[in-house]
Motif scaffolding. Structure first.
Motif, PDB file in Angstrom:
ATOM      1  N   VAL A  83      10.466   4.212  -1.664  1.00  0.00           N
ATOM      2  CA  VAL A  83       9.611   5.403  -1.659  1.00  0.00           C
ATOM      3  C   VAL A  83       8.150   4.997  -1.501  1.00  0.00           C
ATOM      4  N   SER A  84       7.740   3.957  -2.195  1.00  0.00           N
ATOM      5  CA  SER A  84       6.360   3.478  -2.093  1.00  0.00           C
ATOM      6  C   SER A  84       6.040   3.003  -0.684  1.00  0.00           C
ATOM      7  N   VAL A  85       6.980   2.284  -0.080  1.00  0.00           N
ATOM      8  CA  VAL A  85       6.787   1.821   1.296  1.00  0.00           C
ATOM      9  C   VAL A  85       6.665   3.015   2.237  1.00  0.00           C
ATOM     10  N   HIS A  86       7.518   4.021   2.055  1.00  0.00           N
ATOM     11  CA  HIS A  86       7.487   5.219   2.897  1.00  0.00           C
ATOM     12  C   HIS A  86       6.161   5.959   2.761  1.00  0.00           C
ATOM     13  N   LEU A  87       5.687   6.119   1.529  1.00  0.00           N
ATOM     14  CA  LEU A  87       4.408   6.807   1.317  1.00  0.00           C
ATOM     15  C   LEU A  87       3.263   6.039   1.947  1.00  0.00           C
ATOM     16  N   GLY A  88       3.338   4.711   1.884  1.00  0.00           N
ATOM     17  CA  GLY A  88       2.307   3.900   2.510  1.00  0.00           C
ATOM     18  C   GLY A  88       2.287   4.051   4.016  1.00  0.00           C
ATOM     19  N   LEU A  89       3.465   4.072   4.605  1.00  0.00           N
ATOM     20  CA  LEU A  89       3.542   4.246   6.053  1.00  0.00           C
ATOM     21  C   LEU A  89       3.023   5.616   6.474  1.00  0.00           C
ATOM     22  N   GLN A  90       3.305   6.636   5.680  1.00  0.00           N
ATOM     23  CA  GLN A  90       2.803   7.977   5.975  1.00  0.00           C
ATOM     24  C   GLN A  90       1.278   8.017   5.936  1.00  0.00           C
ATOM     25  N   ALA A  91       0.704   7.262   4.995  1.00  0.00           N
ATOM     26  CA  ALA A  91      -0.753   7.243   4.856  1.00  0.00           C
ATOM     27  C   ALA A  91      -1.400   6.172   5.732  1.00  0.00           C
ATOM     28  N   GLU A  92      -0.596   5.541   6.579  1.00  0.00           N
ATOM     29  CA  GLU A  92      -1.060   4.501   7.491  1.00  0.00           C
ATOM     30  C   GLU A  92      -1.726   3.347   6.741  1.00  0.00           C
ATOM     31  N   ARG A  93      -1.093   2.914   5.681  1.00  0.00           N
ATOM     32  CA  ARG A  93      -1.548   1.752   4.934  1.00  0.00           C
ATOM     33  C   ARG A  93      -0.319   0.987   4.446  1.00  0.00           C
ATOM     34  N   VAL A  94      -0.562  -0.184   3.867  1.00  0.00           N
ATOM     35  CA  VAL A  94       0.537  -0.983   3.340  1.00  0.00           C
ATOM     36  C   VAL A  94       1.067  -0.316   2.081  1.00  0.00           C
ATOM     37  N   GLY A  95       2.338   0.047   2.093  1.00  0.00           N
ATOM     38  CA  GLY A  95       2.893   0.760   0.960  1.00  0.00           C
ATOM     39  C   GLY A  95       3.332  -0.132  -0.179  1.00  0.00           C
ATOM     40  N   TRP A  96       3.536  -1.414   0.093  1.00  0.00           N
ATOM     41  CA  TRP A  96       3.980  -2.350  -0.952  1.00  0.00           C
ATOM     42  C   TRP A  96       3.177  -3.624  -0.758  1.00  0.00           C
ATOM     43  N   ASP A  97       1.928  -3.580  -1.210  1.00  0.00           N
ATOM     44  CA  ASP A  97       0.922  -4.589  -0.900  1.00  0.00           C
ATOM     45  C   ASP A  97       1.025  -5.765  -1.868  1.00  0.00           C
ATOM     46  N   LEU A  98       1.352  -6.933  -1.366  1.00  0.00           N
ATOM     47  CA  LEU A  98       1.556  -8.115  -2.202  1.00  0.00           C
ATOM     48  C   LEU A  98       0.268  -8.650  -2.807  1.00  0.00           C
ATOM     49  N   PHE A 170       1.112   9.294  -9.121  1.00  0.00           N
ATOM     50  CA  PHE A 170       1.099   9.114 -10.566  1.00  0.00           C
ATOM     51  C   PHE A 170       2.502   8.823 -11.097  1.00  0.00           C
ATOM     52  N   PHE A 171       3.511   9.461 -10.496  1.00  0.00           N
ATOM     53  CA  PHE A 171       4.893   9.193 -10.891  1.00  0.00           C
ATOM     54  C   PHE A 171       5.235   7.730 -10.664  1.00  0.00           C
ATOM     55  N   ILE A 172       4.826   7.188  -9.525  1.00  0.00           N
ATOM     56  CA  ILE A 172       5.091   5.777  -9.226  1.00  0.00           C
ATOM     57  C   ILE A 172       4.311   4.883 -10.178  1.00  0.00           C
ATOM     58  N   THR A 173       3.062   5.250 -10.454  1.00  0.00           N
ATOM     59  CA  THR A 173       2.231   4.462 -11.360  1.00  0.00           C
ATOM     60  C   THR A 173       2.857   4.360 -12.739  1.00  0.00           C
ATOM     61  N   VAL A 174       3.335   5.456 -13.275  1.00  0.00           N
ATOM     62  CA  VAL A 174       3.967   5.443 -14.593  1.00  0.00           C
ATOM     63  C   VAL A 174       5.222   4.576 -14.580  1.00  0.00           C
ATOM     64  N   ASN A 175       5.966   4.625 -13.500  1.00  0.00           N
ATOM     65  CA  ASN A 175       7.188   3.825 -13.395  1.00  0.00           C
ATOM     66  C   ASN A 175       6.890   2.330 -13.373  1.00  0.00           C
ATOM     67  N   VAL A 176       5.890   1.938 -12.594  1.00  0.00           N
ATOM     68  CA  VAL A 176       5.637   0.504 -12.424  1.00  0.00           C
ATOM     69  C   VAL A 176       4.722  -0.057 -13.498  1.00  0.00           C
ATOM     70  N   HIS A 177       4.140   0.813 -14.347  1.00  0.00           N
ATOM     71  CA  HIS A 177       3.253   0.324 -15.402  1.00  0.00           C
ATOM     72  C   HIS A 177       3.673   0.766 -16.803  1.00  0.00           C
ATOM     73  N   ALA A 178       4.829   1.390 -16.947  1.00  0.00           N
ATOM     74  CA  ALA A 178       5.285   1.811 -18.269  1.00  0.00           C
ATOM     75  C   ALA A 178       6.812   1.790 -18.357  1.00  0.00           C
ATOM     76  N   VAL A 179       7.462   2.491 -17.424  1.00  0.00           N
ATOM     77  CA  VAL A 179       8.922   2.532 -17.427  1.00  0.00           C
ATOM     78  C   VAL A 179       9.492   1.130 -17.204  1.00  0.00           C
ATOM     79  N   ASN A 180       8.764   0.290 -16.487  1.00  0.00           N
ATOM     80  CA  ASN A 180       9.247  -1.082 -16.254  1.00  0.00           C
ATOM     81  C   ASN A 180       9.509  -1.815 -17.571  1.00  0.00           C
TER      82      ASN A 180
END
Length: 280
Positions: A83-98, A170-180
């Protein structure tokens, strides 16, 4: 959201990494690799503890139930990455930036649960695969608490209010910084996977690998430094870099004590300094 808390510089304003900072990180590499060699030589890694019993069984549920938990987490975390990769592609940026430690962390989490799931899917898992799985699990257990603390205590307060609750970011942020962290604690609660102090060398090397990758990316591309505390030009940079690695190692030792406490609660035993189970 994390990109709003980065330390971006213009191409013309970029600075080379100072020699004293390079020497500091190089010294940390030498100490960590030397420690790794010494720990292996003394037999403190304790890969002999890696057995099907430890990797598959649970104190509170069936092997099937434990396996389902691991598979669900693996599928869920992988879906979130997509989902993050898809959102990044939609916004024309790297969706999963290392460049971001968050991406390293969540990718490792997904990989850990995929590998743990293999313990239930396949009748025979090679010992070396189980060893790698065990090490990555211990590294990730420290990583999630380090990452979540840094994000909520240091980065989150600096985020612009206009983007704090923007969905779906924000949903992704909570997942990768709390739910993890919740997902990893769930595995700690359910499983019998131990944490051994000797594995601390891998935690330090993981952090140092991220630092080197960040510097190479910063020096060879137009990308900015991902976090303000990774600034290379400040006088306190060497102390900050050493402090970050030390703090992550300290958190690893706290997770070791956490697993010790869990073992004592469930079995009446604890994990000794050498990693063996001893009857209390």
């Amino acid at each position: 959201m994390e990109k709003n808390a980065t330390m971006c510089e213009t191409k013309g304003g970029k600075e080379t990494v100072p020699v004293d900072l390079i020497l500091t990180v190089l010294a940390m590499w030498v100490v960590s690799l030397g420690g790794l060699f010494y720990i292996f030589k003394r037999g403190w890694m304790h890969y002999e503890l890696v057995t099907p019993q430890m990797m598959q069984h649970s104190y509170v549920t069936s092997t099937l139930g434990h396996g389902l938990y691991r598979m669900i987490v693996a599928i869920y975390s992988f879906s979130l990455i997509m989902v993050s990769v898809h959102l990044g592609l939609q916004a024309e940026r790297v969706g999963w930036d290392l460049r971001f430690f968050t991406v390293w962390n969540y990718t490792t989490l997904c990989l850990v649960f995929m590998l743990l799931s293999c313990q239930h899917v396949f009748t025979h898992v090679p010992k070396w695969v189980s060893n790698i799985t065990w090490t990555l699990f211990q590294v990730e257990l420290a990583n999630v608490f380090f990452l979540d603390f840094v994000f909520w205590a240091i980065l989150f307060p600096k985020l612009p209010p206009s983007v704090v609750f923007k969905m779906p970011e924000f949903f992704i942020t909570v997942n990768v910084h709390a739910v993890n962290a919740i997902l990893m604690l769930g595995e700690v609660y359910l499983g019998q996977v131990l944490v051994v102090p000797g594995q601390i060398a891998w935690v330090a090397l993981y952090a140092l690998a991220y630092i080197v990758f960040t510097w190479i990316n910063y020096s060879t591309t137009n990308a900015c430094l991902p976090y303000p505390f990774l600034a290379v030009s400040t006088k306190t940079a060497p102390e900050i870099y050493v402090g970050m690695c030390a703090f992550m190692s300290f958190i690893f030792l706290l997770t070791y004590k956490l697993v010790q406490l869990k073992e004592r609660l469930f079995t009446g035993s604890s994990v000794s300094n050498k990693g063996y189970i001893q009857i209390a």
